[in-house]
Write an enzyme that holds these catalytic residues in place. Structure first.
Site, PDB file in Angstrom:
ATOM      1  N   TRP A 192      -4.638 -58.615 -17.546  1.00 49.74           N
ATOM      2  CA  TRP A 192      -5.520 -57.558 -16.894  1.00 49.74           C
ATOM      3  C   TRP A 192      -6.885 -58.281 -16.699  1.00 49.74           C
ATOM      4  CZ3 TRP A 192     -10.164 -55.875 -19.014  1.00 49.74           C
ATOM      5  CH2 TRP A 192     -10.775 -54.945 -18.173  1.00 49.74           C
ATOM      6  N   ASP A 359     -13.363 -42.211  -7.122  1.00 50.93           N
ATOM      7  CA  ASP A 359     -12.426 -42.791  -7.976  1.00 50.93           C
ATOM      8  C   ASP A 359     -11.798 -41.864  -8.934  1.00 50.93           C
ATOM      9  OD1 ASP A 359     -11.013 -44.964  -9.898  1.00 50.93           O
ATOM     10  OD2 ASP A 359     -11.779 -46.162  -8.102  1.00 50.93           O
ATOM     11  N   ASP A 360     -11.368 -42.297 -10.140  1.00 56.31           N
ATOM     12  CA  ASP A 360     -10.683 -41.465 -11.062  1.00 56.31           C
ATOM     13  C   ASP A 360     -11.909 -40.384 -11.637  1.00 56.31           C
ATOM     14  OD1 ASP A 360      -9.076 -40.824 -13.101  1.00 56.31           O
ATOM     15  OD2 ASP A 360      -8.955 -42.671 -14.175  1.00 56.31           O
ATOM     16  N   ARG A 436      -2.770 -46.643 -22.128  1.00 63.60           N
ATOM     17  CA  ARG A 436      -3.802 -45.934 -21.572  1.00 63.60           C
ATOM     18  C   ARG A 436      -3.666 -44.483 -21.607  1.00 63.60           C
ATOM     19  NH1 ARG A 436      -6.962 -45.521 -16.123  1.00 63.60           N
ATOM     20  NH2 ARG A 436      -9.063 -46.589 -16.702  1.00 63.60           N
ATOM     21  N   LYS A 469      -6.769 -44.962  -2.390  1.00 65.42           N
ATOM     22  CA  LYS A 469      -6.472 -46.026  -3.274  1.00 65.42           C
ATOM     23  C   LYS A 469      -5.575 -45.496  -4.425  1.00 65.42           C
ATOM     24  CE  LYS A 469      -8.979 -48.454  -7.161  1.00 65.42           C
ATOM     25  NZ  LYS A 469     -10.221 -48.522  -7.954  1.00 65.42           N
ATOM     26  N   TRP A 470      -4.318 -46.048  -4.205  1.00 67.64           N
ATOM     27  CA  TRP A 470      -3.162 -45.541  -5.193  1.00 67.64           C
ATOM     28  C   TRP A 470      -2.972 -46.549  -6.394  1.00 67.64           C
ATOM     29  CZ3 TRP A 470       1.650 -43.689  -2.079  1.00 67.64           C
ATOM     30  CH2 TRP A 470       2.831 -43.548  -2.923  1.00 67.64           C
ATOM     31  N   ASP A 471      -3.389 -46.195  -7.328  1.00 66.92           N
ATOM     32  CA  ASP A 471      -3.369 -46.810  -8.605  1.00 66.92           C
ATOM     33  C   ASP A 471      -2.228 -46.468  -9.365  1.00 66.92           C
ATOM     34  OD1 ASP A 471      -4.515 -48.414 -10.432  1.00 66.92           O
ATOM     35  OD2 ASP A 471      -6.450 -47.231 -11.010  1.00 66.92           O
ATOM     36  N   MET A 472      -1.908 -47.718 -10.431  1.00 67.15           N
ATOM     37  CA  MET A 472      -0.741 -47.509 -11.189  1.00 67.15           C
ATOM     38  C   MET A 472      -1.265 -48.280 -12.498  1.00 67.15           C
ATOM     39  SD  MET A 472       2.279 -48.777 -12.362  1.00 67.15           S
ATOM     40  CE  MET A 472       2.049 -50.529 -11.763  1.00 67.15           C
ATOM     41  N   ASN A 473      -1.725 -47.556 -13.389  1.00 67.72           N
ATOM     42  CA  ASN A 473      -2.316 -48.250 -14.516  1.00 67.72           C
ATOM     43  C   ASN A 473      -1.563 -48.600 -15.878  1.00 67.72           C
ATOM     44  OD1 ASN A 473      -4.893 -48.827 -14.052  1.00 67.72           O
ATOM     45  ND2 ASN A 473      -5.332 -46.747 -13.752  1.00 67.72           N
ATOM     46  N   ASP A 541      -9.588 -55.811 -11.500  1.00 69.07           N
ATOM     47  CA  ASP A 541     -10.736 -55.168 -12.137  1.00 69.07           C
ATOM     48  C   ASP A 541     -11.827 -55.860 -12.504  1.00 69.07           C
ATOM     49  OD1 ASP A 541      -9.619 -52.433 -11.690  1.00 69.07           O
ATOM     50  OD2 ASP A 541      -8.949 -52.313 -13.975  1.00 69.07           O
TER      51      ASP A 541
HETATM   52  C1  GLA Z   1      -7.891 -48.937 -12.790  1.00 75.15           C
HETATM   53  C2  GLA Z   1      -8.314 -49.471 -11.401  1.00 75.15           C
HETATM   54  C3  GLA Z   1     -10.028 -49.119 -11.240  1.00 75.15           C
HETATM   55  C4  GLA Z   1     -10.141 -47.747 -11.566  1.00 75.15           C
HETATM   56  C5  GLA Z   1      -9.819 -47.168 -12.757  1.00 75.15           C
HETATM   57  C6  GLA Z   1      -9.859 -45.695 -12.847  1.00 75.15           C
HETATM   58  O1  GLA Z   1      -8.253 -49.637 -13.745  1.00 75.15           O
HETATM   59  O2  GLA Z   1      -8.000 -50.763 -11.294  1.00 75.15           O
HETATM   60  O3  GLA Z   1     -10.373 -49.806 -10.164  1.00 75.15           O
HETATM   61  O4  GLA Z   1      -9.939 -46.921 -10.400  1.00 75.15           O
HETATM   62  O5  GLA Z   1      -8.273 -47.428 -12.822  1.00 75.15           O
HETATM   63  O6  GLA Z   1      -9.096 -45.222 -14.025  1.00 75.15           O
END
Ligand code: GLA
Length: 742
Positions: A192, A359-360, A436, A469-473, A541
Site C-alpha cells: 500500500w 469521497d468517503d 480496516r 470513484k469505485w473503491d475496494m479497500n 494513495d
Molecule cells: C481508499 C482510497 C482513498 C480514499 C479512502 C477513503 O484508501 O484509496 O483515496 O478514498 O479509501 O476511505
C-alpha cells in the site's frame, strides 16, 4: 496482418508488420511453439525450429519440447498450462489437434473484459480446437493478432463434450515456451502507498514468479511481467511482455528447465482456483496480451499504451479530455458538512477545477472507518439536502459532481450486515477476519450483485452524478461462497471477480456518460481488467511528489497515462511528511489524469494564483498528455536515483511536454543532459520553459529558444547550474519544457 495456414504440415503463422507468432501441430497431435518475436517472412515453414530433439519419454518429448498448451503426466515435468481432475480422480489429459477456424476481427469473451476492435480489419483470430479423446474435453486456444500493435491476445475456452464432469484445477490463459533462458524477468512488487516498484532479475534454473492470492490483483503484485535480454534497456534490446486482463488472483511465472528452455505461464492463480464443468458446460479463461519489442521497453510500453488506451478502455470517456478534479479526501477526511464541501468546491471552481468529488463519509453514520459501509443512503447530519442538494449546488457553479462508493464492502457495524450477515464472505462456524474494520461482500452470490445494482442505480438516478470513484479497500480472507456447493468452493475467487465485472458492466452500460475511476486503497487493483470498465484508476494513495515519480514511472511500463489518476496534495505530505514545492507537485501530477486533493478553501493567495496557472497549463496540454506518446527519459531507479525525466510527445512529433526532476540538491552540481525522444530530427522546434524562469537563469539561457529536433534528440535538455544559482534551487526541484515545431 494475416494468419497463414500450411495444411500439408499443419503450421500456423500469425503475422503483422512487426511480429510473428508461429505454431505447428506435432506428429502426436499436440501443438508446438515455433516462434514468437520479430516478423518472419510468411513463405517458408519454420517446423525445424521445434528441433529434432527427443529425449526421455516417447510421448511428451521430455522436458525439452517447446509446447503451446502442455499438461503434466506424460513426460513433461515442467509447470503445465492445464491441470484437470477427471470423474475417476485421474489427472492425465492429452488434448490433440482436432480442427481450427480463422476469423476476421476479434470476438468478446463471455463475462470477462477483453481488448476489442472497431473494424474487422483491425485483427484476425485463430481458434484451434484440441480434444482429449477419453474425457471429451475440448480445449479451444484463441489467438488474435492486431494489425497495428505488436501484440497477440490469447485466451482459452473449455467445453465438456464428454459424459462425466471434469474439474479444471489450472487453466493458464497463455503459456509460452522459449528456446533459451538468456532473459531477465521484469516485474512489479510493492505494498500500500508504494505500489508497482519495478524489479529486474536474471532468470535462473527453476521457477520464478509473481502472484496474488488476495482476491484482487493487489498492491503487492501486478499481472504484468516482461522478459528482457540482459542488454535491453529503454531504447534497445529484445523484450517480451505478458499482461493479463484480469483483476483477481493471478500467476505470472517463468520456469527455466533442465535444457535451459524457458517456460512462461500467465493466468488465474491455480492454488486458489478450480472449476467444475458438467457435461455440456463451458469455461472461458481471461485474456493475456503478449507483446514484443525488438527495441527496448519504450516500444513495448508504446504497444501496451496504445492497445489499452484505445482498444481496452472504451465508451464515452475513452477519447474525451478527462476533467480536472478536486477530491476532498485528504482535505477533510471524514470531517465535513455541506458548507465545508461547498466552500472547497467554490474555491476550486474559481481556480478552474471542473469536477468536485465527494469521497468517503457521506453515508450511514460514517465519522470514521468503523461503520456504515453497505448503508448507501446519505447522512443527513452532514448533508441535510441529500446528495441531490450538494450536487445541484455544485452544478450551479458550473462544475460537475462525483461521488465515492465502495460497493463490495460491508461494515460489521451497519444495517446491511445486521439484515444480511450471510452476505459477508466467511465460513459458517468460523471467525471472520476484519481489515480496516470491514468485511467483503460475497460477490459470488447473484443476490448480492442484484442488491448492489439496484442500490447504485438508485444513487446515480438520485442526483446529477457525473463521476464515480469505485473503491475496494481490503482483500479477501476466509474465502467461501455461501451459495456454492462444496465441490464448487474452488470457484469462489473467480466467481467473485466475475461478479465485480458483471456489476461494473451493468452500471457502466446504464450510465454510459458517467466517468468511472477504479480504486483499491490506492492502486490495489490497478490492472487491465478494471480498465475495460473504468478508463482511469487511482494510481496510489501516496500523493507525495517524490514517491510518485517512481510509482508513475514504473506503472507506465504497461499502463497509459490516461489510466493514471494523479493528484496534487497539501504539504507536509500526508504519507511521508515531506515538503515539496507546489510547482514540483504539479509537474509530477501533470503526467497523468490530473487533479487536486486538498482543502482548496484554505489555500493562501499565492498558492491560489499558482494553482490557477497550473490548471490553465494542464488544460492546454491535457490532450497531448492523455493521448500522446509517453516516453521515459531518465529513470528514477537509475544510478543514485537523484534525477528523473520523462515526456509526452504528440503522434505527429510536432509537440511535446518534458518534465525534468531532481530530488536532492547538491552544492556546485555536475551538469546533466537529458536527450529527448519522440521528436522529428529533421524539424526545428521552439523550446520554452514552464513556469518561466528569470532572464539570467542558466536553465533558461541554456535551453530556451529554437533548437533542431536532431539536437534535442542527441544533446537534449541540459541542466548546468553554477554554484550560486544551484544554492537557490533547493530540494525537489523540477522544470517543465514545452517543445513545439516551428
Ligand atoms: C481508499 C482510497 C482513498 C480514499 C479512502 C477513503 O484508501 O484509496 O483515496 O478514498 O479509501 O476511505
Amino acid at each position: 496482418m494475416q494468419i497463414f495456414f500450411k495444411p500439408e504440415i499443419r503450421e500456423f503463422h500469425l503475422r503483422n508488420d512487426e511480429i510473428s507468432y508461429i505454431i505447428g501441430v506435432l506428429d502426436d497431435g499436440r501443438l508446438g511453439q515455433l516462434h514468437f518475436g520479430a516478423a518472419l517472412s510468411p513463405g517458408p515453414s519454420y517446423r525445424h525450429l521445434i528441433g529434432a530433439r527427443q529425449r526421455g519419454f516417447e510421448k511428451g518429448g521430455g522436458d525439452f519440447a517447446l509446447l503451446e498448451y502442455p499438461a503434466r503426466g506424460t513426460g513433461d515435468f515442467r509447470v503445465p498450462a492445464l491441470e484437470v481432475v477427471h470423474a475417476d480422480g485421474s489427472r492425465v489429459i492429452e488434448p490433440v489437434y482436432a480442427g481450427h477456424r480463422i476469423l476476421a476481427g476479434k470476438t468478446a469473451l463471455s463475462g470477462l473484459p477483453s481488448t476489442y476492435v472497431e473494424k474487422e480489419s483491425e485483427a484476425s483470430t485463430l481458434e484451434v480446437d484440441l480434444v482429449d479423446g477419453p474425457s471429451g474435453l475440448i480445449v479451444t486456444l484463441i489467438y488474435s493478432i492486431f494489425r497495428d500493435v505488436p501484440a497477440i491476445a490469447r485466451s482459452v475456452r473449455f467445453k465438456n463434450s464428454g459424459a462425466r464432469p471434469i474439474r479444471l484445477d489450472c487453466v493458464m490463459s497463455a503459456l509460452l515456451d522459449l528456446p533459451d533462458a538468456d532473459w531477465e524477468m521484469l516485474s512489479y512488487s510493492g505494498a500500500w502507498a508504494r505500489e508497482r516498484s519495478e524489479f529486474r532479475r536474471a532468470l535462473a534454473p527453476g521457477i520464478q514468479s509473481v502472484y496474488s492470492v488476495r482476491g484482487a490483483s493487489s498492491h503487492q503484485a501486478n499481472p504484468f511481467v516482461a522478459l528482457a535480454r540482459p542488454d535491453a534497456g529503454e531504447v534497445s534490446g529484445e523484450i517480451l511482455g505478458f499482461s493479463l486482463v484480469y483483476s483477481g488472483n493471478f500467476l505470472a511465472e517463468a520456469e527455466v528447465g533442465p535444457y535451459r528452455t524457458t517456460r512462461v505461464r500467465l493466468g488465474i492463480e491455480p492454488t486458489t482456483f478450480s472449476w467444475l464443468i458438467e457435461p455440456g458446460e463451458s469455461f472461458q479463461s481471461p485474456e493475456a496480451i503478449l507483446a514484443y519489442s525488438p527495441s527496448g521497453l519504450g516500444a513495448l510500453s508504446d504497444a501496451y499504451h496504445r492497445l489499452y488506451r484505445e482498444r481496452l478502455a472504451r465508451g464515452y470517456w475513452r477519447d474525451r479530455p478527462r476533467p480536472v478534479l478536486i477530491n476532498n479526501w485528504e482535505g477533510t477526511y471524514f470531517d465535513f458538512d455541506e458548507a465545508r464541501l461547498f466552500g472547497i468546491a467554490r474555491a476550486a471552481n474559481e481556480l478552474g477545477v471542473e469536477l468536485f468529488v465527494l469521497d468517503d463519509g457521506w453515508f450511514g453514520e460514517r465519522d470514521d472507518e468503523t461503520s456504515s459501509l453497505g448503508d448507501w443512503r446519505v447522512d443527513k447530519r452532514k448533508l441535510p439536502g441529500g446528495i441531490e442538494g450538494i450536487a445541484r449546488k455544485i452544478e450551479a457553479l458550473g462544475m460537475k459532481f462525483g461521488i465515492w462508493i465502495e460497493p463490495e464492502m460491508v461494515s460489521p457495524k451497519s444495517e446491511l450486515f445486521e439484515a444480511k450477515p450471510d452476505w459477508a464472505v466467511g465460513i459458517p462456524g468460523r471467525r471472520r477476519t476484519t481489515a480496516r474494520n470491514q468485511y467483503v461482500l460475497d460477490f459470488s452470490n447473484p443476490e448480492v450483485i442484484e442488491h448492489l445494482y439496484s442500490t447504485m442505480v438508485a444513487l446515480l438516478r438520485s442526483a446529477p452524478i457525473s463521476y464515480v470513484k469505485w473503491d475496494m479497500n481490503r482483500n479477501v480472507t476466509e474465502a467461501f461462497g455461501a451459495t456454492l456447493p462444496p465441490e464448487r468452493q474452488g470457484e469462489f475467487f473467480h466467481r467473485y471477480i466475475l461478479g465485480v465485472y458483471e456489476l461494473y458492466r451493468r452500471i457502466t452500460s446504464d450510465f454510459p456518460e458517467v466517468l468511472f475511476e477504479s480504486c483499491a486503497g490506492g492502486g490495489g487493483r490497478f490492472d487491465p481488467g478494471m480498465l475495460a470498465y473504468a478508463p482511469q484508476a487511482w494510481t496510489s494513495d501516496d500523493t507525495d511528489a517524490a514517491e510518485r515519480l517512481g510509482i508513475q514511472w514504473s506503472s507506465s511500463l504497461c499502463y497509459p497515462l490516461s489510466s493514471m489518476g494523479a493528484h496534487l496534495s497539501a504539504t507536509p505530505n500526508h504519507q511521508t511528511g515531506r515538503i515539496t514545492p507546489l510547482s514540483t507537485r504539479a509537474a509530477v501530477a501533470f503526467f497523468g489524469v490530473f487533479g487536486y486533493e486538498l482543502d482548496a478553501a484554505a489555500l493562501a493567495p499565492a498558492a491560489r494564483e499558482e494553482i490557477s496557472r497550473q490548471i490553465v497549463f494542464y488544460k492546454q496540454y491535457r490532450d497531448l498528455i492523455q493521448r500522446g506518446r509517453f516516453l521515459r527519459i531518465r529513470s528514477p531507479f537509475e544510478g543514485d536515483g537523484n534525477h528523473c525525466a520523462w515526456m509526452c510527445a504528440s503522434e505527429d512529433r510536432k509537440r511535446a511536454v518534458v518534465g525534468v526532476y531532481r530530488l536532492l540538491n547538491r552544492p556546485n552540481p555536475a551538469a546533466e543532459r537529458f536527450p529527448l525522444r519522440g521528436l522529428d530530427p529533421a524539424l526545428v522546434y521552439r523550446v520554452s520553459l514552464w513556469p518561466e524562469l528569470s532572464g539570467g537563469d542558466f536553465v533558461r539561457i541554456d535551453n530556451e529558444g529554437v533548437r533542431g529536433g536532431d539536437e534535442l534528440m542527441t544533446v537534449g535538455i541540459s541542466i548546468a547550474d553554477d554554484p550560486w544559482q544551484a544554492a537557490s534551487r533547493g530540494d525537489f526541484w523540477s522544470q517543465l519544457f514545452v517543445v513545439s515545431a516551428e
